[in-house]
Design a protein around this motif. Structure first.
Motif, PDB file in Angstrom:
ATOM      1  N   ILE A  99       4.056  -4.982  13.811  1.00  0.00           N
ATOM      2  CA  ILE A  99       2.895  -4.163  13.461  1.00  0.00           C
ATOM      3  C   ILE A  99       3.305  -2.709  13.236  1.00  0.00           C
ATOM      4  CG2 ILE A  99       0.658  -3.311  14.253  1.00  0.00           C
ATOM      5  CD1 ILE A  99       0.700  -6.286  13.460  1.00  0.00           C
ATOM      6  N   SER A 100       4.287  -2.234  13.994  1.00  0.00           N
ATOM      7  CA  SER A 100       4.764  -0.857  13.820  1.00  0.00           C
ATOM      8  C   SER A 100       5.247  -0.620  12.397  1.00  0.00           C
ATOM      9  CB  SER A 100       5.896  -0.553  14.807  1.00  0.00           C
ATOM     10  OG  SER A 100       5.440  -0.643  16.137  1.00  0.00           O
ATOM     11  N   ALA A 101       5.892  -1.636  11.816  1.00  0.00           N
ATOM     12  CA  ALA A 101       6.365  -1.520  10.434  1.00  0.00           C
ATOM     13  C   ALA A 101       5.220  -1.665   9.430  1.00  0.00           C
ATOM     14  CB  ALA A 101       7.437  -2.565  10.159  1.00  0.00           C
ATOM     15  N   LEU A 102       4.276  -2.548   9.733  1.00  0.00           N
ATOM     16  CA  LEU A 102       3.219  -2.850   8.769  1.00  0.00           C
ATOM     17  C   LEU A 102       2.142  -1.775   8.699  1.00  0.00           C
ATOM     18  CD1 LEU A 102       2.716  -6.687   9.282  1.00  0.00           C
ATOM     19  CD2 LEU A 102       3.898  -5.518   7.426  1.00  0.00           C
ATOM     20  N   ARG A 103       2.074  -0.921   9.683  1.00  0.00           N
ATOM     21  CA  ARG A 103       1.059   0.138   9.639  1.00  0.00           C
ATOM     22  C   ARG A 103       1.192   0.995   8.387  1.00  0.00           C
ATOM     23  NH1 ARG A 103       1.684   2.139  15.859  1.00  0.00           N
ATOM     24  NH2 ARG A 103       0.487   0.455  16.840  1.00  0.00           N
ATOM     25  N   SER A 104       2.430   1.229   7.965  1.00  0.00           N
ATOM     26  CA  SER A 104       2.654   2.081   6.793  1.00  0.00           C
ATOM     27  C   SER A 104       3.054   1.285   5.552  1.00  0.00           C
ATOM     28  CB  SER A 104       3.737   3.117   7.107  1.00  0.00           C
ATOM     29  OG  SER A 104       4.943   2.473   7.498  1.00  0.00           O
ATOM     30  N   ASN A 105       3.076  -0.042   5.661  1.00  0.00           N
ATOM     31  CA  ASN A 105       3.456  -0.872   4.521  1.00  0.00           C
ATOM     32  C   ASN A 105       2.374  -0.810   3.432  1.00  0.00           C
ATOM     33  OD1 ASN A 105       3.261  -3.618   3.031  1.00  0.00           O
ATOM     34  ND2 ASN A 105       5.335  -3.629   3.844  1.00  0.00           N
ATOM     35  N   LYS A 106       2.798  -0.652   2.184  1.00  0.00           N
ATOM     36  CA  LYS A 106       1.850  -0.523   1.075  1.00  0.00           C
ATOM     37  C   LYS A 106       1.935  -1.689   0.092  1.00  0.00           C
ATOM     38  CE  LYS A 106       0.440   3.487   2.524  1.00  0.00           C
ATOM     39  NZ  LYS A 106      -0.885   3.570   3.177  1.00  0.00           N
ATOM     40  N   ALA A 107       2.635  -2.745   0.463  1.00  0.00           N
ATOM     41  CA  ALA A 107       2.824  -3.866  -0.463  1.00  0.00           C
ATOM     42  C   ALA A 107       2.182  -5.159   0.035  1.00  0.00           C
ATOM     43  CB  ALA A 107       4.310  -4.089  -0.715  1.00  0.00           C
ATOM     44  N   LEU A 137      -3.485  -2.188  13.490  1.00  0.00           N
ATOM     45  CA  LEU A 137      -3.083  -2.516  12.115  1.00  0.00           C
ATOM     46  C   LEU A 137      -4.259  -2.338  11.160  1.00  0.00           C
ATOM     47  CD1 LEU A 137      -1.042  -3.716  10.067  1.00  0.00           C
ATOM     48  CD2 LEU A 137      -1.881  -5.979  10.730  1.00  0.00           C
ATOM     49  N   LEU A 138      -5.428  -2.820  11.564  1.00  0.00           N
ATOM     50  CA  LEU A 138      -6.610  -2.709  10.703  1.00  0.00           C
ATOM     51  C   LEU A 138      -7.081  -1.260  10.580  1.00  0.00           C
ATOM     52  CD1 LEU A 138      -8.614  -5.864  11.867  1.00  0.00           C
ATOM     53  CD2 LEU A 138      -7.139  -5.605   9.878  1.00  0.00           C
ATOM     54  N   ARG A 139      -6.818  -0.452  11.598  1.00  0.00           N
ATOM     55  CA  ARG A 139      -7.221   0.955  11.531  1.00  0.00           C
ATOM     56  C   ARG A 139      -6.394   1.739  10.516  1.00  0.00           C
ATOM     57  NH1 ARG A 139      -7.182   0.006  17.065  1.00  0.00           N
ATOM     58  NH2 ARG A 139      -9.245  -0.013  18.026  1.00  0.00           N
ATOM     59  N   TYR A 140      -5.094   1.444  10.463  1.00  0.00           N
ATOM     60  CA  TYR A 140      -4.180   2.284   9.693  1.00  0.00           C
ATOM     61  C   TYR A 140      -3.717   1.692   8.366  1.00  0.00           C
ATOM     62  CZ  TYR A 140      -3.977   4.803  14.122  1.00  0.00           C
ATOM     63  OH  TYR A 140      -4.314   5.498  15.252  1.00  0.00           O
ATOM     64  N   ASN A 141      -3.833   0.368   8.207  1.00  0.00           N
ATOM     65  CA  ASN A 141      -3.364  -0.271   6.981  1.00  0.00           C
ATOM     66  C   ASN A 141      -4.563  -0.620   6.106  1.00  0.00           C
ATOM     67  OD1 ASN A 141      -2.661  -2.535   5.164  1.00  0.00           O
ATOM     68  ND2 ASN A 141      -0.645  -2.378   6.106  1.00  0.00           N
ATOM     69  N   THR A 142      -4.570  -0.114   4.884  1.00  0.00           N
ATOM     70  CA  THR A 142      -5.668  -0.407   3.958  1.00  0.00           C
ATOM     71  C   THR A 142      -5.222  -1.276   2.791  1.00  0.00           C
ATOM     72  OG1 THR A 142      -5.226   1.650   2.755  1.00  0.00           O
ATOM     73  CG2 THR A 142      -6.871   1.748   4.505  1.00  0.00           C
ATOM     74  N   THR A 143      -3.982  -1.777   2.862  1.00  0.00           N
ATOM     75  CA  THR A 143      -3.442  -2.634   1.791  1.00  0.00           C
ATOM     76  C   THR A 143      -3.658  -4.109   2.106  1.00  0.00           C
ATOM     77  OG1 THR A 143      -1.731  -0.976   1.400  1.00  0.00           O
ATOM     78  CG2 THR A 143      -1.394  -3.128   0.403  1.00  0.00           C
ATOM     79  N   GLY A 165      -9.624  -2.490   2.196  1.00  0.00           N
ATOM     80  CA  GLY A 165      -8.606  -3.253   2.914  1.00  0.00           C
ATOM     81  C   GLY A 165      -8.965  -4.701   3.103  1.00  0.00           C
ATOM     82  N   LEU A 166      -9.121  -5.143   4.354  1.00  0.00           N
ATOM     83  CA  LEU A 166      -9.192  -6.567   4.680  1.00  0.00           C
ATOM     84  C   LEU A 166     -10.424  -7.243   4.078  1.00  0.00           C
ATOM     85  CD1 LEU A 166      -7.288  -8.363   6.436  1.00  0.00           C
ATOM     86  CD2 LEU A 166      -9.101  -8.354   8.140  1.00  0.00           C
ATOM     87  N   LYS A 167     -10.156  -8.315   3.324  1.00  0.00           N
ATOM     88  CA  LYS A 167     -11.226  -9.103   2.709  1.00  0.00           C
ATOM     89  C   LYS A 167     -11.385 -10.476   3.354  1.00  0.00           C
ATOM     90  CE  LYS A 167     -10.793  -6.932  -1.848  1.00  0.00           C
ATOM     91  NZ  LYS A 167     -10.549  -7.167  -3.293  1.00  0.00           N
ATOM     92  N   LEU A 169     -10.523  -6.191  17.175  1.00  0.00           N
ATOM     93  CA  LEU A 169     -10.489  -6.434  15.730  1.00  0.00           C
ATOM     94  C   LEU A 169     -11.697  -5.810  15.035  1.00  0.00           C
ATOM     95  CD1 LEU A 169      -9.341 -10.186  15.639  1.00  0.00           C
ATOM     96  CD2 LEU A 169      -7.954  -8.159  15.169  1.00  0.00           C
ATOM     97  N   CYS A 170     -12.877  -5.958  15.645  1.00  0.00           N
ATOM     98  CA  CYS A 170     -14.095  -5.395  15.058  1.00  0.00           C
ATOM     99  C   CYS A 170     -14.026  -3.872  15.010  1.00  0.00           C
ATOM    100  CB  CYS A 170     -15.320  -5.846  15.846  1.00  0.00           C
ATOM    101  SG  CYS A 170     -15.723  -7.599  15.623  1.00  0.00           S
ATOM    102  N   ASP A 171     -13.446  -3.289  16.056  1.00  0.00           N
ATOM    103  CA  ASP A 171     -13.295  -1.832  16.080  1.00  0.00           C
ATOM    104  C   ASP A 171     -12.384  -1.372  14.942  1.00  0.00           C
ATOM    105  OD1 ASP A 171     -13.780   0.735  17.383  1.00  0.00           O
ATOM    106  OD2 ASP A 171     -11.652   0.686  17.884  1.00  0.00           O
ATOM    107  N   GLY A 172     -11.309  -2.140  14.693  1.00  0.00           N
ATOM    108  CA  GLY A 172     -10.427  -1.813  13.578  1.00  0.00           C
ATOM    109  C   GLY A 172     -11.116  -1.973  12.235  1.00  0.00           C
TER     110      GLY A 172
END
Length: 480
Positions: free
Chosen positions: A234-242, A265-271, A300-302, A290-293
């Protein structure tokens, strides 16, 4: 004569000594000059990757007219050079396959034992053809052979989808080669590494590669990710854009530390668009994280899949708070959780207020006619819900009647899944016929809605789009 020759000898020696000294001086001057003039600079990583890919593409263009028969012959010769028997499955696939412009659908090596020589012999195949999918699942990959094969797949950009699941004996060099493949490949878009423990070095190398990788889909089912490995990922995926799809089923993810990481992850990743968490232990407390994120997401998440996660009616309290403010989530699957009628009552009004959810999965959630009536009230008010799954619940005639009445008002629902009618001695003939009639009406009204939806879609396609990025979700779980 003697003295003369001695003098000449001495003068020659003197000249030689002077020449040597001058030569050494020149040499030193050159060295100093060369040190002063030498500059080493490397182009940016993007240019290195671009040039590397260009070279490989040029190689493939030269081989684009190669036939499968020629590739099969080259493979047999390669096997002969490496002193290994050709794999019968490879020969069959090359013999029966269809090649279009150097591309083939699949290279399936599932269950085949691939030692180092077998892997090296495959270069004749992967260098000439591009595959949509290379399946190395349960191939008993040895460390050196696997590393060589992964290097080949990278160099020749041989596939867009790679599956190396069920290969638990992969060593450090293999994981290093896989990380390099993820970071450098411009074609690989999906990777499956399931049923392989991702602890310590494997988790670290994979996570580091994801910082800059181009993968869009990652499947890590049953990979023992709970705890530190998930934190590293998750530490890596927070900034992942792909990455757009992350599948983490059967990882024993818990409701405290793991759910906290997923919420972050849901808070910081919008990809990320799809998060598959089925068959874990997220539970009610984890659902709150999860709901808070999700509440923080403007994009982001669909797709959120939470089947079989020990979630109860208490967890629906947290979902009820999030649903009215969600603007992105389109697919929510809560199947195989003990929500009961109480849980459905909790989210009935929030579902009416929600403007994004198109598909709702409630299969095997301990719902009876009371819960079905609550959902019917939601359907009557909703203008966007498209699919509702109520299979494996105790929805009898009363619940079916309420759903039918709602569908006379609702014009968006195109699929309502309920259990098919089964003859029962407990029901009299009138109730049996009524149940059959109601189920038939549900099907017909959904078909009518689908027909109207298709007409509206065709009409809207002929009009200019209002904005970019407004297309409907395209996943295997959608009706399209």
């Amino acid at each position: 004569m003697t003295s003369c020759s001695d003098d000449e000898e001495q003068s020659d020696e003197g000249e030689e000594t002077n020449n040597k000294k001058q030569h050494q001086k020149k040499k030193k001057t050159k060295k100093k000059g060369s040190k002063a003039e030498k500059h080493v600079s490397f182009p940016p990583d993007e240019l290195i990757v671009s040039g590397f890919s260009e070279h490989r593409d040029n190689d493939r263009k030269g081989d684009s007219c190669v036939t499968l028969a020629e590739v099969m012959s080259a493979y047999e010769q390669s096997c002969s050079r490496h002193q290994v028997e050709p794999k019968e499955c490879v020969l069959q696939q090359l013999q029966q396959g269809v090649c279009v412009g150097g591309g083939v659908k699949c290279l399936d090596l599932k269950g085949e034992r691939l030692d180092q020589r077998s892997c090296e012999a495959l270069e004749a195949v992967v260098k000439s053809l591009h595959f949509d999918f290379i399946n190395l699942q349960a191939a008993q990959l040895e460390e050196n052979g696997a590393a060589s094969l992964l290097d080949m797949i990278l160099y020749y950009e041989s596939t867009t989808h790679l599956d190396i699941s069920d290969n638990s004996s992969m060593g450090t060099s293999c994981w290093r080669a896989l990380a390099h493949l993820i970071k450098q490949s411009v074609r690989l878009s999906r990777l499956d590494v399931c049923n392989v423990p991702l602890v310590d070095y494997p988790a670290q190398s994979l996570s580091k590669a994801l910082l800059t990788g181009r993968l869009t889909a990652l499947h890590l089912h049953n990979a023992q990710l709970s705890g530190v490995p998930l934190y590293t990922l998750i530490s890596a995926l927070r900034s992942n854009k792909a990455l757009k799809e992350l599948h983490l089923t059967d990882n024993q993810l818990n409701s405290y530390q793991d759910a906290l990481q997923l919420g972050d992850l849901l808070r910081y990743n919008t990809t990320l668009q799809t998060l598959q968490l089925s068959n874990n232990n997220v539970a009610d407390a984890g659902l709150e994280e999860l709901c808070d994120g999700l509440r923080h997401q403007a994009a982001g998440l669909k797709v959120l899949l939470l089947r079989n996660n020990q979630i109860t009616a208490d967890g629906m309290v947290h979902l009820a708070k999030a649903l009215p403010v969600l603007r992105v989530l389109q697919v929510l699957d809560l199947g195989e959780n003990l929500l009961g009628n109480e849980g459905i009552q909790e989210i009935r009004e929030p579902l009416m207020q929600n403007l994004s959810v198109l598909q709702l999965g409630l299969a095997k959630t301990d719902i009876t006619c009371e819960g079905a009536v609550a959902l019917a009230e939601f359907l009557a008010e909703s203008h966007q819900i498209e699919q509702l799954d109520l299979r494996h619940n105790e929805v009898k005639v009363g619940g079916l009647m309420a759903l039918c009445l709602a569908l006379r008002i609702n014009s968006s629902l195109t699929a309502l899944d309920v259990d098919p009618h089964r003859p029962s001695q407990e029901l009299d003939e009138f109730l049996t016929e009524t149940q059959k009639r109601l189920q038939s009406e549900i099907v017909q009204r959904c078909i009518a809605n689908a027909g109207r939806s298709n007409i509206n879609t065709e009409t809207s396609e002929s009009l200019p789009a209002e904005a970019e990025g407004t297309t409907r979700l395209q996943t295997e779980t959608t009706r399209r």
